[in-house]
Design a protein around this motif. Structure first.
Motif, PDB file in Angstrom:
ATOM      1  N   ASP A   1       0.822  -1.210   0.000  1.00  0.00           N
ATOM      2  CA  ASP A   1       0.000   0.000   0.000  1.00  0.00           C
ATOM      3  C   ASP A   1       0.857   1.261   0.000  1.00  0.00           C
ATOM      4  OD1 ASP A   1      -2.567  -1.235   0.047  1.00  0.00           O
ATOM      5  OD2 ASP A   1      -2.184  -1.789   2.132  1.00  0.00           O
ATOM      6  N   SER A   2       1.994   1.228  -0.655  1.00  0.00           N
ATOM      7  CA  SER A   2       2.841   2.420  -0.748  1.00  0.00           C
ATOM      8  C   SER A   2       3.670   2.371  -2.018  1.00  0.00           C
ATOM      9  CB  SER A   2       3.768   2.531   0.474  1.00  0.00           C
ATOM     10  OG  SER A   2       4.696   1.459   0.489  1.00  0.00           O
ATOM     11  N   CYS A   3       4.038   3.530  -2.492  1.00  0.00           N
ATOM     12  CA  CYS A   3       4.868   3.624  -3.694  1.00  0.00           C
ATOM     13  C   CYS A   3       5.614   4.957  -3.668  1.00  0.00           C
ATOM     14  CB  CYS A   3       4.031   3.494  -4.966  1.00  0.00           C
ATOM     15  SG  CYS A   3       2.716   4.730  -5.124  1.00  0.00           S
ATOM     16  N   ARG A   4       6.592   5.090  -4.551  1.00  0.00           N
ATOM     17  CA  ARG A   4       7.431   6.288  -4.547  1.00  0.00           C
ATOM     18  C   ARG A   4       7.614   6.803  -5.968  1.00  0.00           C
ATOM     19  NH1 ARG A   4      12.420   6.917  -0.367  1.00  0.00           N
ATOM     20  NH2 ARG A   4      12.849   9.151  -0.661  1.00  0.00           N
ATOM     21  N   LEU A   5       7.587   8.116  -6.099  1.00  0.00           N
ATOM     22  CA  LEU A   5       7.798   8.765  -7.394  1.00  0.00           C
ATOM     23  C   LEU A   5       9.076   9.580  -7.321  1.00  0.00           C
ATOM     24  CD1 LEU A   5       6.792   9.714 -10.250  1.00  0.00           C
ATOM     25  CD2 LEU A   5       5.655  11.613  -9.057  1.00  0.00           C
ATOM     26  N   ARG A   6      10.024   9.243  -8.175  1.00  0.00           N
ATOM     27  CA  ARG A   6      11.251  10.031  -8.326  1.00  0.00           C
ATOM     28  C   ARG A   6      11.335  10.436  -9.791  1.00  0.00           C
ATOM     29  NH1 ARG A   6      13.316   5.597  -5.217  1.00  0.00           N
ATOM     30  NH2 ARG A   6      13.967   6.188  -3.095  1.00  0.00           N
ATOM     31  N   THR A   7      11.282  11.723 -10.057  1.00  0.00           N
ATOM     32  CA  THR A   7      11.278  12.195 -11.436  1.00  0.00           C
ATOM     33  C   THR A   7      11.770  13.632 -11.494  1.00  0.00           C
ATOM     34  OG1 THR A   7       9.893  12.383 -13.433  1.00  0.00           O
ATOM     35  CG2 THR A   7       8.903  13.098 -11.369  1.00  0.00           C
ATOM     36  N   VAL A   8      12.034  14.098 -12.715  1.00  0.00           N
ATOM     37  CA  VAL A   8      12.414  15.494 -12.960  1.00  0.00           C
ATOM     38  C   VAL A   8      11.332  16.111 -13.827  1.00  0.00           C
ATOM     39  CG1 VAL A   8      14.124  17.059 -13.944  1.00  0.00           C
ATOM     40  CG2 VAL A   8      14.866  14.951 -12.833  1.00  0.00           C
ATOM     41  N   SER A   9      10.831  17.257 -13.399  1.00  0.00           N
ATOM     42  CA  SER A   9       9.741  17.904 -14.120  1.00  0.00           C
ATOM     43  C   SER A   9      10.085  19.353 -14.411  1.00  0.00           C
ATOM     44  CB  SER A   9       8.444  17.838 -13.303  1.00  0.00           C
ATOM     45  OG  SER A   9       7.411  18.572 -13.941  1.00  0.00           O
ATOM     46  N   SER A  10       9.747  19.786 -15.626  1.00  0.00           N
ATOM     47  CA  SER A  10       9.920  21.195 -15.994  1.00  0.00           C
ATOM     48  C   SER A  10       8.626  21.978 -15.795  1.00  0.00           C
ATOM     49  CB  SER A  10      10.382  21.300 -17.460  1.00  0.00           C
ATOM     50  OG  SER A  10       9.448  20.680 -18.325  1.00  0.00           O
ATOM     51  N   ASP A  11       7.605  21.311 -15.250  1.00  0.00           N
ATOM     52  CA  ASP A  11       6.336  21.983 -14.991  1.00  0.00           C
ATOM     53  C   ASP A  11       6.487  22.940 -13.809  1.00  0.00           C
ATOM     54  OD1 ASP A  11       4.617  20.588 -16.968  1.00  0.00           O
ATOM     55  OD2 ASP A  11       5.106  18.832 -15.764  1.00  0.00           O
TER      56      ASP A  11
END
Length: 347
Positions: A269-279
């Motif tokens: 019941d858990s997850c992780r987001l690692r990303t690069v965003s130009s927004d």
């Protein structure tokens, strides 16, 4: 091809060598009369080829520089040499080798016979280039495919790898190629994101022209150079997002825009987001809140601070909502709860 057309092409090929050709020698080479050569020379002049004639016993014809660039005929060795040179320059974004050279390479490779295309590839594969040290090399076929799509106003699909390694598929309307001397960039309208984007060409793979034509849109700024400069400025302020969600990965993925990348399951019941965003910071914060589950932002700092401020504002907005409206004139407010005592007895 008619005999006249074939003869004109052969005549033009002879004249493009840097020498003066006596009319009689040209006639012998082409097996025609000197009078036919004079008529063919006039036809070439009508087509825009500046052929100069000199008089006298040793006079003849030669091709000179004119006011416009007419089409050139290349023999096999010349075509291979030019293609290899353009590929080497385009693949490593050498200073001064800009979009015009890529367009020329695209045109040349489009008409190269397969035997010559194989020779060019063999020479390219057998050469070890000395790069500038940043490892930023480009497959020339990628560059020429993009250049052809730009020129033909044809929608382009490709795979793209962002700076943090996130892979995605893009469908774009390619607008311009930009060379900075060390790298190539594509300015294009991203159809899935409904916005303009700048892509590093060395991170593009599998470019595929769809065959679908488009009418170019207007850039948000006046010129390609201005847009590119602003885009690079924004790229330096990209958000390196790191967020943990208290919900299954499938639930979160379905509620996040695909261009933010994939989430990684860290538990049932858990997850992780690692990303690069130009927004924008505001847009990212709103999208995270709209996932509709508990989450914790680990970074960047400005995102954590913005979410903290946003949460406070939302809390104040909710506390001033329906209950405050019900507390009109003549309506008693609910009694405030008694303060909870700590074990030591202090409030």
């Amino acid at each position: 091809m008619t005999d006249t057309s074939a003869r004109l092409l052969k005549l033009l090929s002879l004249l493009q060598t840097p020498r003066e050709w006596p009319g009689r020698e040209l006639a012998e080479r082409l097996d025609v009369t000197p009078r036919t050569i004079r008529r063919d020379i006039d036809r070439l002049r009508d087509l825009g080829y500046p052929v100069e004639a000199s008089r006298g016993s040793v006079g003849g014809y030669r091709l000179v520089a004119g006011s416009a660039m007419p089409p050139l005929l290349l023999d096999d060795e010349e075509a291979v040499a030019i293609a290899v040179g353009l590929r080497a320059g385009a693949g490593h974004a050498i200073e001064g080798v800009d979009e015009a050279s890529v367009r020329a390479l695209a045109k040349l490779e489009q008409v190269l016979p397969s035997r010559l295309r194989h020779r060019v590839s063999s020479l390219q594969n057998a050469t070890v280039p000395l790069t500038r040290g940043d490892g930023s090399t480009i497959d020339p076929r990628t560059l020429t495919t993009i250049a052809s799509a730009v020129t033909g106003r044809e929608r382009l699909r490709f795979a793209y790898r962002s700076g943090d390694g996130t892979a995605s598929r893009r469908q774009t309307e390619p607008y311009r190629l930009v060379s900075t001397g060390s790298r190539w960039y594509l300015v294009a309208y991203d159809m899935d994101r409904e916005d303009w984007r700048t892509f590093r060409v060395d991170r593009v793979s599998e470019p595929f022209p769809t065959g679908s034509r488009f009418t170019p849109r207007d850039l948000p700024t006046g010129s390609t150079a201005e847009f590119f400069a602003r885009s690079m400025s924004r790229a330096q302020n990209d958000l390196h997002i790191d967020v943990t969600f208290r919900a299954p990965a499938g639930f979160v993925t379905a509620r996040l825009p695909s261009h933010l990348g994939a989430v990684e399951a860290t538990g049932e019941d858990s997850c992780r987001l690692r990303t690069v965003s130009s927004d924008s910071l505001e847009w990212v914060a709103l999208r995270l809140a709209l996932v509709d589950c508990e989450f914790e932002a680990h970074g960047p700092v400005q995102l954590v601070e913005y979410l903290d401020g946003l949460g406070s504002r939302l809390t104040r907005a909710s506390s001033a909502g329906p209950r405050a409206a019900e507390s009109g004139p003549g309506t008693a407010s609910p009694a405030a709860p008694s303060p909870t005592r700590s074990p030591s007895g202090h409030g």
